[in-house]
Design an enzyme around this catalytic site. Structure first.
Site, PDB file in Angstrom:
ATOM      1  N   GLU A   1     -91.173  11.927  28.346  1.00 21.75           N
ATOM      2  CA  GLU A   1     -91.463  12.428  27.002  1.00 21.75           C
ATOM      3  C   GLU A   1     -91.502  13.948  27.075  1.00 21.75           C
ATOM      4  O   GLU A   1     -92.351  14.527  27.744  1.00 21.75           O
ATOM      5  CB  GLU A   1     -92.799  11.891  26.497  1.00 21.75           C
ATOM      6  CG  GLU A   1     -93.133  12.378  25.085  1.00 21.75           C
ATOM      7  CD  GLU A   1     -94.572  12.131  24.694  1.00 21.75           C
ATOM      8  OE1 GLU A   1     -94.833  12.013  23.487  1.00 21.75           O
ATOM      9  OE2 GLU A   1     -95.439  12.056  25.595  1.00 21.75           O
TER      10      GLU A   1
ATOM     11  N   HIS B   1     -94.904   4.816  19.207  1.00 25.21           N
ATOM     12  CA  HIS B   1     -96.325   4.682  18.885  1.00 25.21           C
ATOM     13  C   HIS B   1     -96.919   5.933  18.246  1.00 25.21           C
ATOM     14  O   HIS B   1     -98.030   5.877  17.721  1.00 25.21           O
ATOM     15  CB  HIS B   1     -97.099   4.350  20.153  1.00 25.21           C
ATOM     16  CG  HIS B   1     -97.017   5.434  21.179  1.00 25.21           C
ATOM     17  ND1 HIS B   1     -95.858   5.712  21.874  1.00 25.21           N
ATOM     18  CD2 HIS B   1     -97.932   6.347  21.610  1.00 25.21           C
ATOM     19  CE1 HIS B   1     -96.059   6.724  22.691  1.00 25.21           C
ATOM     20  NE2 HIS B   1     -97.307   7.126  22.551  1.00 25.21           N
ATOM     21  N   ASP B   2     -96.214   7.058  18.300  1.00 26.10           N
ATOM     22  CA  ASP B   2     -96.695   8.313  17.730  1.00 26.10           C
ATOM     23  C   ASP B   2     -96.014   8.670  16.413  1.00 26.10           C
ATOM     24  O   ASP B   2     -96.359   9.694  15.811  1.00 26.10           O
ATOM     25  CB  ASP B   2     -96.448   9.474  18.706  1.00 26.10           C
ATOM     26  CG  ASP B   2     -97.407   9.478  19.881  1.00 26.10           C
ATOM     27  OD1 ASP B   2     -98.529   8.959  19.741  1.00 26.10           O
ATOM     28  OD2 ASP B   2     -97.026  10.003  20.954  1.00 26.10           O
TER      29      ASP B   2
ATOM     30  N   ASP C   1     -96.278   2.933  31.083  1.00 31.95           N
ATOM     31  CA  ASP C   1     -96.473   4.267  30.517  1.00 31.95           C
ATOM     32  C   ASP C   1     -97.355   5.061  31.478  1.00 31.95           C
ATOM     33  O   ASP C   1     -98.538   4.754  31.645  1.00 31.95           O
ATOM     34  CB  ASP C   1     -97.141   4.149  29.146  1.00 31.95           C
ATOM     35  CG  ASP C   1     -96.767   5.280  28.210  1.00 31.95           C
ATOM     36  OD1 ASP C   1     -96.610   6.401  28.699  1.00 31.95           O
ATOM     37  OD2 ASP C   1     -96.639   5.024  27.002  1.00 31.95           O
TER      38      ASP C   1
ATOM     39  N   ASP D   1     -95.503  10.179  30.065  1.00 35.06           N
ATOM     40  CA  ASP D   1     -96.132  10.836  28.924  1.00 35.06           C
ATOM     41  C   ASP D   1     -96.154  12.350  29.124  1.00 35.06           C
ATOM     42  O   ASP D   1     -96.517  12.844  30.202  1.00 35.06           O
ATOM     43  CB  ASP D   1     -97.556  10.293  28.793  1.00 35.06           C
ATOM     44  CG  ASP D   1     -98.260  10.774  27.551  1.00 35.06           C
ATOM     45  OD1 ASP D   1     -97.815  10.412  26.446  1.00 35.06           O
ATOM     46  OD2 ASP D   1     -99.260  11.508  27.685  1.00 35.06           O
TER      47      ASP D   1
END
Length: 556
Positions: free
Chosen positions: A254, A328-329, A110, A212
């Site tokens: 993302e 994860h969000d 990530d 990200d």
């Protein structure tokens, strides 16, 4: 041969290894704790690699494991080339790479390069003086005439996006936490350092990067533009040339701001940027216009189908889709889209079938494959997520009900995805022998990996079969998507076609039995590839469906 076949034939396809891969996301802090300190770690992941190999996944996406003060659980990086001590060491990471490789699994990191931690040496230097060479590594602006912030940009975590540094008499930008200062991508020295770091990891043997909030790196703050700035794609094309362009690695961005047309700027076949992007339209369509994700709109299956269909068609001949329910969000897929109370197993399998048989690379978020659900916290004190805590404070200041906020957080808060992975019926789900950093979901006694592995009809084995089918059938990987019954409120029906093959996917999203009238063209006889009740090998004009029943038939 039909006129469409040249575009939709096996010989015309630009094949990439990730097209038939399945990716599994690990949130290291919550996956497996090897030393009893209550925090997941890299040795714990190594201990669970056989489990992931059994599941049939090809790539592990690790949420950040870099050195960090953990203000945002690792998305605030203080050293890009070291590992956070609570997760392990570089030697542990190298062992993970090697052990995963022996099982045919790659490791995707990530990459957080929109911002760093305020503890990063670059920012420590940047704060020393305006003349420091690192000062321009970040986004600084002088205060207004009355000392106010340079403009009204707001942080995604709540409040102003500007933080005043009294020593320098300047504001720095932080689109997220004040401890996550934004990097200045307009500075070529910043870009050079980032590319150097990326190549260091690529040379180590990783399988790629998840990037990200990558749509924010081209920000133009003086114009109030944070996403999709004028030079965003210039930077990404430069990154491609300087780092991964000559390597066969997976890169996924993302991009909360992306549209079907702009997705092709990122991942179009001739663009030279990324392998694919994450789009979130299916996520945000259920957010309240005023309160956002903290107050949900009712589930609308036709709207969900319309979003998926739009993206399937937009990237049908160029680009590539990423397929996911959660990360994860985001809240747990079963709680968000399925029926965790009445038909948890059947609806979890249906969600998997619908997603994994579309065109694109599917992503599984840890625990999704065993049917993990949202947690029901009762107090704000049980939450750990910085976004949730900040937004609770702002809602309180606005005079809104604490109970309403907790209700919304239990539906959509990020900590739903961060409760410990449920490995067994042991205390805390077998995640740790100590006290976990965040409470475990109490349902671990009945929902856990050990029970799922032992039950051949479990959600786990359904996911395992889907991962295997993707490797066996080109029509699943490359077939053209077509939605049917788009306005039906309870069923999701589509086909995939490639050459002379057609795959029919039928899925009920209803908790009651249904009698479904199908178009004549969908009547078929073929092989039953996957199902969650009984095999279905023949479909006529009328179809009887059990609650949350789903199946796929392949007709040659």
């Amino acid at each position: 041969m039909s006129e469409l076949q040249p575009k939709n034939s096996v010989s015309s396809i630009d094949r990439k290894w990730w097209h038939r891969s399945t990716v599994y996301q690990i949130y290291p802090r919550s996956f497996a704790d090897s030393n009893g300190d209550g925090i997941g770690d890299i040795p714990g992941i190594i201990e669970r690699l056989d489990y992931l190999q059994t599941l049939g996944i090809d790539v592990i996406w690790l949420s950040p494991i870099f050195a960090s003060p953990m203000d945002d659980n690792g998305y605030d990086i203080s050293d890009y080339q070291d590992i956070a001590p609570e997760f392990g060491t570089l030697a542990d990471f190298d062992r993970l790479l090697a052990e995963a490789r022996t099982r045919g699994i790659g490791i995707m990191l990530d990459l957080v390069v929109n911002h760093t931690s305020d503890a990063h040496p670059w920012f420590v230097e940047a704060r020393k003086s305006r003349d420091n060479p690192f000062h321009d590594f970040y986004v600084w602006r002088d205060p207004g005439s009355n000392g106010e912030p340079p403009n009204d940009l707001q942080s995604s975590f709540g409040g102003p996006a500007w933080e005043f540094d009294p020593h320098l008499g300047r504001y720095y930008l932080h689109i997220f936490s004040r401890r996550q200062p934004d990097l200045n991508w307009e500075n070529p020295a910043v870009r050079a350092e980032i590319y150097k770091m990326m190549n260091w990891w690529l040379d180590r043997g990783i399988a790629g990067f998840r990037m990200d909030v990558i749509d924010l790196i081209g920000k133009q703050v003086d114009l109030g533009i944070t996403s999709d700035g004028a030079h965003l794609h210039d930077y990404l094309q430069e990154m491609h040339r300087e780092t991964f362009g000559a390597r066969e690695v997976l890169t996924v961005g993302e991009t909360w701001s992306v549209s079907p047309s702009s997705a092709l700027l990122y991942s179009g076949r001739d663009r030279g940027e990324l392998s694919m992007v994450f789009q979130f339209e299916h996520v945000t369509q259920r957010w309240d216009p005023v309160y956002g994700k903290w107050r949900s709109k009712p589930f609308d299956l036709p709207a969900l189908k319309a979003v998926f269909s739009k993206w399937q068609h937009a990237l049908a001949d160029d680009g590539w889709n990423s397929l996911f329910w959660g990360n994860h969000d985001l809240p747990r897929a079963l709680s968000r889209y399925g029926d965790e109370k009445g038909y948890p197993v059947q609806s979890a399998k249906t969600l998997a079938t619908v997603l994994h048989l579309m065109k694109g690379t599917p992503y599984i978020y840890q625990g999704e494959e065993i049917g993990m659900t949202n947690v029901s916290f009762e107090s704000i004190d049980q939450y750990k997520d910085i976004e949730t805590l900040n937004m609770y404070r702002l809602h309180q200041q606005a005079g809104l009900s604490p109970d309403d906020f907790i209700r919304g957080a239990n539906e959509n808060g990020r900590d739903n995805a961060r409760t410990p992975m449920q490995w067994s019926a042991d205390p805390y789900g077998g995640f740790t022998t100590g006290t976990p950093w965040i409470e475990a979901n109490p349902n671990f006694a009945s929902i856990n990996a050990a029970a799922s592995l032992a039950d051949k009809s479990s959600v786990f084995h359904h996911y395992r079969k889907l991962a295997g089918l993707r490797k066996q059938h080109d029509v699943i990987v490359y077939g053209r998507f077509q939605l049917f019954l788009d306005q039906h409120p309870d069923v999701f029906v589509y086909t995939r076609t490639l050459g002379g093959q057609t795959l029919l996917v039928v899925a009920s999203f209803s908790a009651r039995p249904l009698s479904l009238e199908l178009p004549d063209e969908l009547a078929t006889t073929g092989r039953s590839l996957i199902f969650n009740y009984e095999p279905v090998e023949r479909v006529g004009a009328t179809l009887q469906l059990q609650p949350y029943e789903s199946f796929a038939i392949l007709r040659d």
